[in-house]
Design an enzyme around this catalytic site. Structure first.
Site, short mmCIF file in Angstrom:
data_model
loop_
_atom_site.label_atom_id
_atom_site.label_comp_id
_atom_site.label_asym_id
_atom_site.label_seq_id
_atom_site.Cartn_x
_atom_site.Cartn_y
_atom_site.Cartn_z
NE ARG A 199 -19.24 -2.84 3.00
CZ ARG A 199 -20.31 -1.62 2.03
NH1 ARG A 199 -19.24 -0.44 1.67
NH2 ARG A 199 -21.50 -1.46 1.87
CD GLU A 210 -3.27 -1.05 0.27
OE1 GLU A 210 -3.52 0.44 -0.22
OE2 GLU A 210 -3.82 -1.74 -0.02
CG HIS A 241 -4.33 -5.34 2.24
ND1 HIS A 241 -4.92 -3.21 1.27
CD2 HIS A 241 -5.68 -5.88 2.54
CE1 HIS A 241 -5.77 -3.39 2.85
NE2 HIS A 241 -5.90 -4.91 3.57
CB CYS A 243 -6.19 -3.52 6.27
SG CYS A 243 -6.49 -4.99 6.49
#
Lengths: 214, 214, 214, 214
Positions: free
Chosen positions: B90, B80, B167, B143
């Protein structure tokens, strides 16, 4: 000891490897659960693929024949249910032939079913944590062609051989510059070993949920 | 000898495994090219993840910290580029917290860049036939949270540690009943080993094509 | 009456149309719920896009600026949450410039948040059956560039203007020979109208579930 | 004047609408290029769908019959090439029947080809900027069932009727909370109108590239 003939294809469509051959060649000569695996390469070419396959069948006299091919973009190892009597090529094959909307066997039946226990093969692969599912289309390129040709040969010669086709995903090295899924070669080899042994050991299939909406 | 701390997460979201922990635990204690890899598990929980990470850093005194997390649905191993100052969950985390539109650090900068040579890490993985690419979003769940927390900690303590986040896709066993891509655990372990060693060995990055349109 | 400036881009990357311009030009001059929409085209070019945008802002004196761009492959209309200070082009822009790993504004902050009520905009679009969701990456090409440039301009001039960016999918005519999703131009136009009016009418956002795992 | 019968299905699988019925009902009674379109709904149920279809054919006496069904997840409008003699349901149908691995017609042929000019239909839709392509699997649920049943009926009654099946994607309202592509209802209606008229006007197909690799 029973014998299964696995075939893999030459690379095509600009790829430098074909995972079907990379995988099946690793299984050549292996004996697993009293089943001998013999692996051979076939050309990615409409006409030639079937004639080469017939020669290999006559040479090896297998109990079961499983042709394996690349399905770039698929997520799972997918035993095919049905072969259709149609060549319809998006690109030329490796011998520069590009049949469009042609029957594979004039006056042949529209389709042949696999004679392999594909749901059992899927179940056994999943029990080993290998992504697998039944497919209901082998496309209209050389994969479907050799699958139909195999089933026509078995039927028209009243052979006891059982036969079928398995599509496999890309391997990782093919997807470095593509947005496409892959399975590692080790996973594919393990899946094909399980599928081949299961195909030899079981003549009848299980009845399990595995259809597709479309 | 240089030391790199790899962290993996607990399972979350109904999964029975988290491939990030499955992968990094295999590398624990390994020495590769004069780099010692230490692996630890961190909780999939907003607040706790960062406090546990700080303790691990103080305990192990690594030169480089790489947190690793599952990105279900991605095709590649994706270092990343940037962490953003935002929690927006979520689903509840493993401690039943579900922050929505909250800053991770009040008055912290909107974002931190990784301090790892991510394009070089991608290049090295691809040289070993491992699908890898740079990502420009770590999401807004735990994350990204631990990634931002790591970079804030490094910056606010003026530490020499370099840090970042990678990831990884699902592993095959997670996709048996999902239409989602995976990479085998072996491929992920090999990719993380390469990435970790590269991150320690190189402070500066290469300038190569690796951006995204969106 | 309040005024919103919508910008769309020129085609790029081999496409003959850019759905962002096709859509916003249809809204030019429209008055919806006491909001006047003004639409302009901007070049798909790193440097020029921002200077053109500044001129358009000075000319039109809008209350809200929304830049719109194509996100080929996305399924939804996606208001963007964050712009990052990075140009990293996969291909040359329409002026043959291809910056790699360069800051947009030297010593600028790593990122700017949108100042638009993006979750409310998403909610309103979904209430009209338009697929929409929040995105957390605008990429590293000209879309992110103009978005960052816009937010830097607003911030550095202490302007009262509020600004943001919306990515839209392909339109169907672009996908005739691609395996990619699309939304019809009518759906996109309707979505942008709703988003634009909502952006003008509401300064604050709602707190709803809309984050991403990665 | 020639007459074409279009059928659409009831919703199934938890959806509140079925785009096939939403689309075909809009075309009911329309006359396009001297072709009268008659639209009817059929149940999403294995046995009943075919008996209802037979009654509708006897009632309307069409020249061409096109059954239309939802293919959630597909990108294009896809005329189907082939129906297979297999019911294999992933979920119960709307009458709670879930046949697994059963023939539709005992001792029927393995497959029937469509008798519609599907490549011409695809070409005409693409000329109007509608994403369309040929499909080689209609699945193993009620869509394939009614398609096979239609072709069996036509063949076994030596009817002059020509028949086939078209799968269509979700419409946008179905994808608000799904990661799935859609086409707008207007696009689908327009595509089906073109396909229906083309199917009536042309008995023979064109020979164009439109096969699939798998």
């Amino acid at each position: 000891m029973k014998k299964v003939l696995l075939t893999g294809f030459e690379p095509f469509g600009g790829e430098s490897v074909n995972p079907s051959w990379e995988a099946v060649k690793q299984l050549n000569g292996e004996v697993a659960e009293d089943v001998l695996i013999v692996s051979e390469m076939v050309p990615t070419a409409f006409g030639t693929s079937i004639s080469v396959l017939k020669q290999l069948i006559q040479q090896h006299k297998p109990d079961v024949v499983i042709c394996v091919g690349q399905a770039g973009g698929r997520l799972h190892i997918t035993p095919e249910r049905v072969a259709i009597n149609l060549d319809d090529a998006r690109i030329p094959d490796n011998e520069e032939k590009q049949p469009i909307d042609e029957a594979i066997v004039r006056n042949g039946p529209a389709a042949y079913w696999t004679s392999l226990p594909i749901k059992r093969m899927v179940e056994k692969m999943k029990e080993s944590d290998i992504p697998a599912s039944v497919s209901h289309t082998a496309g209209t390129f050389v994969c479907n062609h050799i699958f139909y040709g195999l089933m026509y040969y078995i039927t028209s010669t009243s052979s006891d051989i059982r036969g079928g086709f398995i599509h496999i995903p890309y391997i990782p090295q093919q997807t470095l510059d593509k947005q496409a899924p892959s399975l590692s070669l080790e996973t594919i080899v393990q899946g094909l070993r399980i599928a081949a042994v299961t195909a030899v050991q079981y003549k009848s299939d299980i009845r399990s949920v595995g259809g597709t909406f479309h």
